[in-house]
Design a protein around this motif. Structure first.
Motif, PDB file in Angstrom:
ATOM      1  N   ASN A  31       0.825  -1.208   0.000  1.00  0.00           N
ATOM      2  CA  ASN A  31       0.000   0.000   0.000  1.00  0.00           C
ATOM      3  C   ASN A  31       0.865   1.266   0.000  1.00  0.00           C
ATOM      4  O   ASN A  31       0.556   2.257   0.666  1.00  0.00           O
ATOM      5  CB  ASN A  31      -0.940  -0.011   1.215  1.00  0.00           C
ATOM      6  N   THR A  46      -0.196  -0.306  10.348  1.00  0.00           N
ATOM      7  CA  THR A  46      -0.677   0.745   9.446  1.00  0.00           C
ATOM      8  C   THR A  46      -0.083   2.107   9.797  1.00  0.00           C
ATOM      9  O   THR A  46      -0.497   3.120   9.235  1.00  0.00           O
ATOM     10  CB  THR A  46      -2.214   0.829   9.501  1.00  0.00           C
ATOM     11  N   THR A  48      -0.264  -3.462  -4.144  1.00  0.00           N
ATOM     12  CA  THR A  48      -1.507  -4.082  -3.674  1.00  0.00           C
ATOM     13  C   THR A  48      -1.464  -4.235  -2.159  1.00  0.00           C
ATOM     14  O   THR A  48      -0.478  -3.907  -1.502  1.00  0.00           O
ATOM     15  CB  THR A  48      -1.714  -5.460  -4.313  1.00  0.00           C
ATOM     16  N   MET A  49      -2.538  -4.746  -1.585  1.00  0.00           N
ATOM     17  CA  MET A  49      -2.576  -5.095  -0.171  1.00  0.00           C
ATOM     18  C   MET A  49      -2.907  -6.569  -0.002  1.00  0.00           C
ATOM     19  O   MET A  49      -3.546  -6.987   0.970  1.00  0.00           O
ATOM     20  CB  MET A  49      -3.588  -4.210   0.569  1.00  0.00           C
ATOM     21  N   GLN A  97      -7.160  -5.547   1.687  1.00  0.00           N
ATOM     22  CA  GLN A  97      -8.029  -4.515   1.106  1.00  0.00           C
ATOM     23  C   GLN A  97      -9.429  -4.579   1.699  1.00  0.00           C
ATOM     24  O   GLN A  97     -10.146  -3.577   1.723  1.00  0.00           O
ATOM     25  CB  GLN A  97      -8.105  -4.677  -0.422  1.00  0.00           C
ATOM     26  N   THR A 136     -10.604  -0.215   3.804  1.00  0.00           N
ATOM     27  CA  THR A 136     -11.529   0.021   2.687  1.00  0.00           C
ATOM     28  C   THR A 136     -11.611   1.483   2.264  1.00  0.00           C
ATOM     29  O   THR A 136     -12.001   1.778   1.139  1.00  0.00           O
ATOM     30  CB  THR A 136     -12.933  -0.468   3.071  1.00  0.00           C
ATOM     31  N   GLU A 184     -10.738   5.028   0.846  1.00  0.00           N
ATOM     32  CA  GLU A 184      -9.765   5.636  -0.054  1.00  0.00           C
ATOM     33  C   GLU A 184      -9.179   6.893   0.596  1.00  0.00           C
ATOM     34  O   GLU A 184      -9.886   7.657   1.260  1.00  0.00           O
ATOM     35  CB  GLU A 184     -10.423   6.010  -1.389  1.00  0.00           C
ATOM     36  N   CYS A 243      -5.823   4.215   5.349  1.00  0.00           N
ATOM     37  CA  CYS A 243      -6.601   4.322   4.111  1.00  0.00           C
ATOM     38  C   CYS A 243      -5.822   3.704   2.969  1.00  0.00           C
ATOM     39  O   CYS A 243      -4.650   3.341   3.117  1.00  0.00           O
ATOM     40  CB  CYS A 243      -6.922   5.795   3.800  1.00  0.00           C
ATOM     41  N   ARG A 244      -6.477   3.587   1.822  1.00  0.00           N
ATOM     42  CA  ARG A 244      -5.857   3.004   0.639  1.00  0.00           C
ATOM     43  C   ARG A 244      -5.153   4.077  -0.184  1.00  0.00           C
ATOM     44  O   ARG A 244      -5.751   5.071  -0.569  1.00  0.00           O
ATOM     45  CB  ARG A 244      -6.912   2.358  -0.253  1.00  0.00           C
ATOM     46  N   ASN A 245      -3.886   3.853  -0.446  1.00  0.00           N
ATOM     47  CA  ASN A 245      -3.184   4.713  -1.390  1.00  0.00           C
ATOM     48  C   ASN A 245      -3.627   4.440  -2.822  1.00  0.00           C
ATOM     49  O   ASN A 245      -3.621   5.323  -3.664  1.00  0.00           O
ATOM     50  CB  ASN A 245      -1.673   4.500  -1.279  1.00  0.00           C
ATOM     51  N   GLY A 246      -3.987   3.200  -3.083  1.00  0.00           N
ATOM     52  CA  GLY A 246      -4.411   2.830  -4.434  1.00  0.00           C
ATOM     53  C   GLY A 246      -3.242   2.339  -5.267  1.00  0.00           C
ATOM     54  O   GLY A 246      -2.093   2.754  -5.086  1.00  0.00           O
ATOM     55  N   ARG A 247      -3.530   1.453  -6.202  1.00  0.00           N
ATOM     56  CA  ARG A 247      -2.478   0.873  -7.033  1.00  0.00           C
ATOM     57  C   ARG A 247      -1.821   1.912  -7.923  1.00  0.00           C
ATOM     58  O   ARG A 247      -0.634   1.826  -8.232  1.00  0.00           O
ATOM     59  CB  ARG A 247      -3.057  -0.262  -7.881  1.00  0.00           C
TER      60      ARG A 247
END
Length: 814
Positions: free
Chosen positions: A503, A526, A553-554, A579, A583, A585, A626-630
């Motif tokens: 992530n 995290t 990815t996670m 993921q 969840t 973003e 939070c998700r950094n995103g791919r």
């Protein structure tokens, strides 16, 4: 039966033996070996004596809530490869973001290499390892080689190499795929492979291969058709564009590489014509924008390094110490701007000197003395990819102890690592510092992993280390993290672990290294390793083999095996999708503006200035979950700094005065450059005595002034100062006999002068074409070599009829 599992990363990198990560995919190999098969071999007194035992720290642990545990349970998938007891498992990620993983399980029987031995199975997953399908039938259940059976190229291209017997077979067999392994094409090769097929950097259709008989083969249609381009090649490498370099012997093929009798060639038209770059080479390589090769001009003389930054069109001897046959050169790292070079010390010293180059790969400056290089030619040199210009390595001090040092300006200066904030030395020592375990420790089975960083996880470093006066092999290593690229550290996990960064730094996972026991728990953080949560991912523990995760990815997979009732092991993979737990973003409030290399205090205007620039990054806050995103892209702002003397290196034949910090010309070299012949004509040498550090982007500020010097023609001495005036004395020659004597004396003197000039010219030209000492003429930004290779050799083209011998690049490629 008790087993130990050792994680070995396949497809070792060219320079330092790092994790097998290619330009287009990543390959990891898990091996299964007997527990008593590997014994640690630690040399005495190297970082063992005199090291205090640090006060233990406590890892921060947070409870996993029942809701979080249920979410992870619902998104954890376990796969047992029933009936598969392969001794090796090779995982390969195919493509970028495809979710495709190919898994090759192989058993190699200890039979003769010319006989068929072994079996394999091929599995494929399209969801990052949650579900695997056996696709062995797509390659006709063919046995795929373990050592280089899987190669991944640009896009979604894959090549599988079959392990076919050499006897009674005209050539080997490969299977090619352009759709990430969904389908494969069978291809019969006209030769047997000696090493993995090499992709072109940009065009997947361009393939190069070396056969077991030393022939170089080329394919321009992704392996469908092959043509032989040269016989008996030792080694090869793609260069820029479609330049292809290779080494071969000139006449006698017996031990030509050991004698330094190899010839370096280049083809610019995919094998139609060839150019000889240099003869008498020992080995060569290509990295960044530099072609480099070592030359053994005489079998009894040491090797000398040459570099080229224009694909071999021109090259120059590097100003480096020569290396004997007992020594070696090693390129540690490099790019378009500079190179790191290690030159081994004579004898069984286990250390050498590290040099850094200028932007031409010619001038090398001493960076670090007593740089550790163990008996297996392994270096602890590590590039911290999460921060520009940061490198970490170990040195062997004169007291026989190993100590860690770090550089924040690409090797310009080195310093010891600071003591972690939450760890103290338990006993009084002279210096209490953190020391990082590297390749030397991993080879001796002290730690399971090297230091880890990711380009998108700004400032984050995770590594095994010990705290004290030096690196200790007897003390149990712990895991430490840094959030600012290595300036400050924090003790995070007690004992050795396997770990991975996911992530883009927003998630770290770790599994404790159990040498004898079985595992069932994974730890995750995290907040960049400040605190950890524990999750039991399986009800039936198994022997651990390694972690497998695709960057960005996670999703992480834990690999290992369980002994079955019949005593045979079964491979197991447990894939955990974090993921489902993280969840949300990330939004703008989750990020902060962070000035890299900011140490606070001192000159605020210079704070954060490294290599002439300040860099402010937008990175995730520690408390943000939070998700950094791919598709996360690192954002940064750069602003140039005013130049200071620290942004410059002292030029060739100059040194830095310890009192004034100015670059002063060496007295021993004051006339060396000026006395060289430059075509018998005067020339101007313009130099400031300074050269800007490679990659330095400073502007304004300190500006060195050019100093003009005149290079005299050969044999012409400078005129002394004007003498005090005296009346001219006139000498008269009155008689015919006196005039005849005068004429004869003048004629004889003229002949002697002409002979002397001619001899001097021949002698100088011989020197010029033999010793190749660079003269730097900064007035026209050219390099004048006083021993260039003759044009007819440098530009000659040849066919592939020259016999070539296989070469070894052990001294360059470690």
């Amino acid at each position: 039966m008790v087993w130990r599992l050792v994680v070995l990363f396949g497809m070792c990198a060219l320079l330092t033996g790092a994790e097998g990560r290619s330009l287009w995919g990543r390959t990891v190999t898990f091996h299964r070996t007997q527990q008593d098969e590997i014994q640690a071999r630690v040399r005495p007194r190297r970082g063992t004596s005199g090291t205090s035992k640090p006060a233990p720290f406590t890892s921060c642990r947070l409870p996993l809530t029942p809701a979080e545990n249920k979410v992870l349970d619902d998104n954890t998938h376990e796969t047992g490869f029933n009936g598969d007891d392969g001794s090796h498992v090779i995982l390969t990620w195919v493509g970028d973001g495809t979710g495709v993983i190919l898994v090759l399980s192989t058993i190699n029987a200890p039979l003769d290499t010319f006989l068929y031995a072994g079996s394999s199975r091929l599995y494929r997953s399209t969801d990052y390892g949650k579900l695997f399908r056996d696709i062995s039938h797509r390659i006709n259940n063919t046995f795929i080689r373990e050592e280089f059976g899987v190669s991944v190229g640009p896009g979604s291209s894959v090549i599988l190499t079959a392990d076919t017997p050499v006897l009674d077979n005209p050539g080997g067999i490969i299977f090619t795929s352009t759709d990430a392994g969904a389908t494969f094409k069978f291809i019969q090769l006209p030769f047997h492979l000696a090493e993995p097929i090499t992709y072109h950097f940009l065009n997947r259709d361009y393939l190069v291969a070396l056969s077991i008989d030393g022939s170089l083969w080329l394919s321009l249609d992704f392996g469908a058709k092959w043509k032989k381009v040269h016989d008996g090649v030792h080694s090869f490498s793609w260069g820029s564009g479609i330049n292809l370099f290779f080494s071969c012997s000139q006449v006698d093929t017996v031990e030509a590489d050991e004698r330094g009798d190899l010839m370096l060639k280049r083809t610019k038209d995919l094998g139609k014509t060839f150019t000889i770059i240099h003869s008498d080479i020992y080995s060569f390589g290509y990295i960044g924008a530099f072609l480099f090769f070592s030359v053994m001009e005489d079998p009894r003389s040491p090797r000398i390094m040459y570099f080229s930054s224009d694909q071999g069109e021109t090259y120059s001897r590097a100003l480096l110490p020569s290396a004997s046959t007992e020594q070696f050169y090693s390129i540690l790292d490099g790019d378009e701007d500079m190179l790191f070079m290690h030159v081994d010390n004579p004898g069984d010293t286990y250390f050498g000197t590290m040099y850094i180059s200028d932007d031409r790969g010619i001038l090398f400056y001493k960076s670090l003395e007593r740089h550790l290089f163990d008996g297996q030619r392994k270096s602890d040199f590590t590039n911290i990819t999460s921060m520009r210009g940061v490198y970490l390595t170990n040195k062997l001090d004169e007291d026989g102890r190993i100590r860690s040092v770090i550089s924040f300006n690409r090797g310009g200066t080195w310093r010891q690592l600071t003591k972690p904030e939450n760890v103290d030395c338990g006993e009084p020592v002279k210096k209490c510092n953190l020391h990082i375990h590297g390749e030397h420790s991993r080879n001796n089975r002290i730690v399971p992993m090297l230091a880890l960083s990711e380009p998108t996880a700004i400032g984050l470093v995770i590594a095994h280390g010990t705290v004290g006066d030096s690196l200790s092999s007897s003390q149990h290593p712990d895991v430490f993290v840094s959030s600012d690229g290595g300036y400050n550290w924090w003790g995070t996990l007690r004992g050795p672990h396997h770990y991975s960064i996911l992530n883009s730094g927003g998630l770290i996972v770790a599994v404790e290294a159990q040498h004898e026991g079985q595992v069932k728990t994974i730890k995750f953080s995290t907040d960049e390793g400040q605190c950890w949560k524990l999750y039991n991912f399986t009800e039936q523990p198994f022997f651990f083999a390694g972690l497998a995760a695709e960057p960005g990815t996670m999703i992480v997979s834990v690999w290992g095996f369980r002994p079955e009732d019949d005593g045979q092991p079964m491979w197991v993979a447990v894939t955990i999708d974090f993921q489902s737990l993280i969840t949300r973003e990330c939004n703008d409030q989750d990020y902060e503006e962070w000035l890299a290399h900011s140490t606070g205090g001192g000159d605020l205007e210079r704070n954060g200035c490294v290599l002439g620039v300040k860099e402010t990054y937008r990175r995730l806050k520690k408390q943000s979950v939070c998700r950094n995103g791919r598709n996360f892209v690192v954002r940064k702002k750069q602003s140039p700094c005013l130049c200071t003397r620290e942004d410059y290196l002292c030029d060739y034949t100059y040194y830095r005065d310890v009192i004034t910090s100015e670059c002063v010309r060496q007295l021993s070299a004051a006339n060396k450059t000026l006395e060289l012949c430059l075509n018998g004509e005067e020339d101007e040498l313009l130099t400031t005595g300074y050269r800007k550090v490679p990659s330095n982007k400073c502007e304004g500020g300190f500006t060195p002034q050019f100093r003009k010097q005149t290079v005299r023609p050969c044999g012409v001495k400078s005129s002394p100062g004007p003498p005090s005036w005296q009346p001219p004395q006139v000498i008269h020659f009155d008689t015919p006999r006196e005039r005849l004597v005068l004429i004869l004396v003048c004629a004889g003197a003229g002949v002697i002068v002409l002979v002397a000039i001619a001899s001097a010219i021949l002698a100088v030209r011989r020197v010029v074409y033999r010793y190749r000492t660079p003269v730097y003429r900064f007035s026209n930004l050219q390099i004048q070599d006083d021993n260039s290779i003759t044009p007819d050799i440098e530009s000659v083209t040849s066919t592939n009829s020259t016999a070539c011998q296989q070469d070894s690049d052990e001294d360059l490629i470690e």
